[in-house]
Design an enzyme around this catalytic site. Structure first.
Site, PDB file in Angstrom:
ATOM      1  N   ASP A   1     -17.424   6.750  -1.664  1.00  0.00           N
ATOM      2  CA  ASP A   1     -16.145   6.665  -0.934  1.00  0.00           C
ATOM      3  C   ASP A   1     -15.888   8.052  -0.345  1.00  0.00           C
ATOM      4  OD1 ASP A   1     -13.605   5.971  -0.006  1.00  0.00           O
ATOM      5  OD2 ASP A   1     -12.644   6.046  -1.978  1.00  0.00           O
TER       6      ASP A   1
ATOM      7  N   HIS B   1      -7.219   0.497  -6.567  1.00  0.00           N
ATOM      8  CA  HIS B   1      -7.407  -0.377  -5.397  1.00  0.00           C
ATOM      9  C   HIS B   1      -8.045  -1.669  -5.927  1.00  0.00           C
ATOM     10  CE1 HIS B   1      -7.671  -1.589  -1.369  1.00  0.00           C
ATOM     11  NE2 HIS B   1      -8.575  -0.758  -0.880  1.00  0.00           N
TER      12      HIS B   1
ATOM     13  N   CYS C   1     -16.560   1.418   0.370  1.00  0.00           N
ATOM     14  CA  CYS C   1     -15.361   0.605   0.639  1.00  0.00           C
ATOM     15  C   CYS C   1     -14.914   0.713   2.090  1.00  0.00           C
ATOM     16  CB  CYS C   1     -14.238   1.021  -0.300  1.00  0.00           C
ATOM     17  SG  CYS C   1     -13.815   2.770  -0.159  1.00  0.00           S
TER      18      CYS C   1
ATOM     19  N   ARG D   1       0.882  -1.177   0.000  1.00  0.00           N
ATOM     20  CA  ARG D   1       0.000   0.000   0.000  1.00  0.00           C
ATOM     21  C   ARG D   1       0.912   1.218   0.000  1.00  0.00           C
ATOM     22  NH1 ARG D   1      -5.351   1.358   3.491  1.00  0.00           N
ATOM     23  NH2 ARG D   1      -6.108  -0.043   1.881  1.00  0.00           N
TER      24      ARG D   1
ATOM     25  N   ARG E   1     -13.747  -8.972   1.419  1.00  0.00           N
ATOM     26  CA  ARG E   1     -12.324  -8.720   1.133  1.00  0.00           C
ATOM     27  C   ARG E   1     -11.508  -9.968   1.483  1.00  0.00           C
ATOM     28  NH1 ARG E   1     -10.401  -3.424   1.231  1.00  0.00           N
ATOM     29  NH2 ARG E   1      -8.501  -4.415   0.505  1.00  0.00           N
TER      30      ARG E   1
ATOM     31  N   GLN F   1     -10.009  -4.190  -3.731  1.00  0.00           N
ATOM     32  CA  GLN F   1     -11.317  -3.653  -3.347  1.00  0.00           C
ATOM     33  C   GLN F   1     -12.327  -3.905  -4.469  1.00  0.00           C
ATOM     34  OE1 GLN F   1     -12.159  -1.758  -0.310  1.00  0.00           O
ATOM     35  NE2 GLN F   1     -14.116  -2.415  -1.123  1.00  0.00           N
TER      36      GLN F   1
HETATM   37  N1   CP Z   1     -11.366  -0.358   2.151  1.00  0.00           N
HETATM   38  C1   CP Z   1     -10.099  -0.403   2.614  1.00  0.00           C
HETATM   39  O1   CP Z   1      -9.131  -0.622   1.878  1.00  0.00           O
HETATM   40  O2   CP Z   1      -9.993  -0.180   3.952  1.00  0.00           O
HETATM   41  P1   CP Z   1      -8.639   0.061   4.741  1.00  0.00           P
HETATM   42  O3   CP Z   1      -8.074   1.380   4.268  1.00  0.00           O
HETATM   43  O4   CP Z   1      -9.019   0.112   6.189  1.00  0.00           O
HETATM   44  O5   CP Z   1      -7.678  -1.052   4.439  1.00  0.00           O
HETATM   45  N1  NVA Z   2     -10.080   6.565  -1.502  1.00  0.00           N
HETATM   46  C1  NVA Z   2      -9.721   6.146  -0.159  1.00  0.00           C
HETATM   47  C2  NVA Z   2      -9.962   4.682  -0.006  1.00  0.00           C
HETATM   48  C3  NVA Z   2      -9.623   4.107   1.340  1.00  0.00           C
HETATM   49  C4  NVA Z   2      -9.826   2.630   1.393  1.00  0.00           C
HETATM   50  C5  NVA Z   2      -8.273   6.506   0.110  1.00  0.00           C
HETATM   51  O1  NVA Z   2      -7.428   6.314  -0.760  1.00  0.00           O
HETATM   52  O2  NVA Z   2      -7.990   6.987   1.213  1.00  0.00           O
END
Ligand code: CP
Ligand code: NVA
Length: 296
Positions: free
Chosen positions: A215, A128, A255, A101, A283, A131
């Site tokens: 989101d 993502h 999400c 990440r 997930r 997701q």
């Molecule tokens: N939806 C998602 O990726 O959640 P987190 O940021 O908590 O991993």
């Molecule tokens: N768009 C959000 C998604 C978190 C899972 C971010 O990148 O923070």
């Protein structure tokens, strides 16, 4: 040849269908599925915080008989203490796979380029994919995939990009309502032309839709823009009035994490149309299927 999952474009339609099918079987049997990752260790390189992605991957790896090592930003300090290239080359000597990440999508591309082991994108500023794969599974589980229209209300961000690509790939229509200036990038829209329609008003986007998705207005890494975005996105909210404009039986997805009272109301989040907890649970099952496919 190792296989990475950096964007939805890395998966063919048949691979997507195979993962959905395997995830369904894994969900049914939960822990009774042998130990396909026995003796394998995966590293989770996370530059940003996470609840769902980190925990579902760690639990999934454990349930498949493997071992996970969490490497937060302090441990690796990617790009500062050591370049992504060197990190990738060294970790390939120890690990069987990497879940990353990162802030910049370029970082996961760099990790994948120099790793001899599979690299899975656990969220970047561009996509993502895990997701979107889980979202597709949830949509299939709740509504089926035939003739479905998805509506996304909010920011043209990483989550939306992956959702656009997966809907396009699977032949699903997707309506998007974004404030002006916050639409998905031109390159993405060109790639998904024919499947995606861009609207300005949320009410127009949800008409005829079966899945209403949102989101956060401010993603991780955009915190400095918080106040500006709060103004720009006012009204881009999933609330009961908006849900009434969608098809009967429409479901609400997010999400997570959610900013209740901003992009979604408590009433919808906690209401009967909300599938957000099943979506979060899925997930786990879908990522287990992805791990089996990439690491077999
Ligand atoms: N939806 C998602 O990726 O959640 P987190 O940021 O908590 O991993
Ligand atoms: N768009 C959000 C998604 C978190 C899972 C971010 O990148 O923070």
């Amino acid at each position: 040849m190792k296989k990475d999952l950096l964007t939805i474009e890395d998966l063919s339609v048949s691979e997507i269908n195979e993962i959905l099918e395997l995830a369904g079987a894994l969900k049914e049997k939960r822990q009774c599925f042998g130990e396909p990752l026995k003796g394998k260790t995966l590293g989770l390189i996370f530059e940003k915080p996470s609840n769902r992605t980190r925990v579902s991957f760690e639990v999934g790896i454990t349930e498949l008989g493997g071992h996970a090592i969490y490497l937060g930003s302090y441990e690796i300090d990617l790009g500062k203490r050591e370049s992504p290239k060197d990190v990738a080359k060294v970790l390939s000597r120890y690990l069987n796979g990497i879940i990353a990440r990162t802030f910049s999508h370029k970082t996961v591309v760099e990790l994948a380029k120099y790793s001899s082991i599979p690299v899975i994108n656990g969220l970047t500023d561009y996509q993502h994919p895990c997701q979107a794969m889980s979202d597709l599974f949830t949509i299939k589980e709740k509504k089926g995939l035939i003739g479905i229209t998805v509506a996304f209300i909010g920011d043209g961000n990483n989550v939306l990009n992956s959702l656009l690509y997966i809907c396009h790939k699977m032949g699903m229509r997707i309506n998007v309502a974004c404030p002006r200036g916050y639409e998905p990038g031109k390159d993405v829209l060109k790639d998904v032309a024919g499947s995606a329609k861009i609207f300005n008003a949320p009410g127009d986007a949800v008409k005829g839709a079966d899945v209403i998705y949102t989101d956060v207005w401010t993603s991780m890494g955009q915190e400095k823009e918080y106040k500006k975005r709060l103004k720009a996105f006012k009204g881009y909210q999933i609330n009961s009035e908006l849900m009434k404009l969608a098809n009967k039986g429409a479901i609400a997805l997010h999400c997570l994490p959610a900013h209740r009272g901003q992009e979604i109301t408590d009433e919808v989040m906690d209401g009967p149309q909300s599938m957000v907890l099943d979506q979060a649970e899925n997930r786990l099952h879908v990522q287990k299927a992805i791990l089996i496919k990439l690491l077999k």
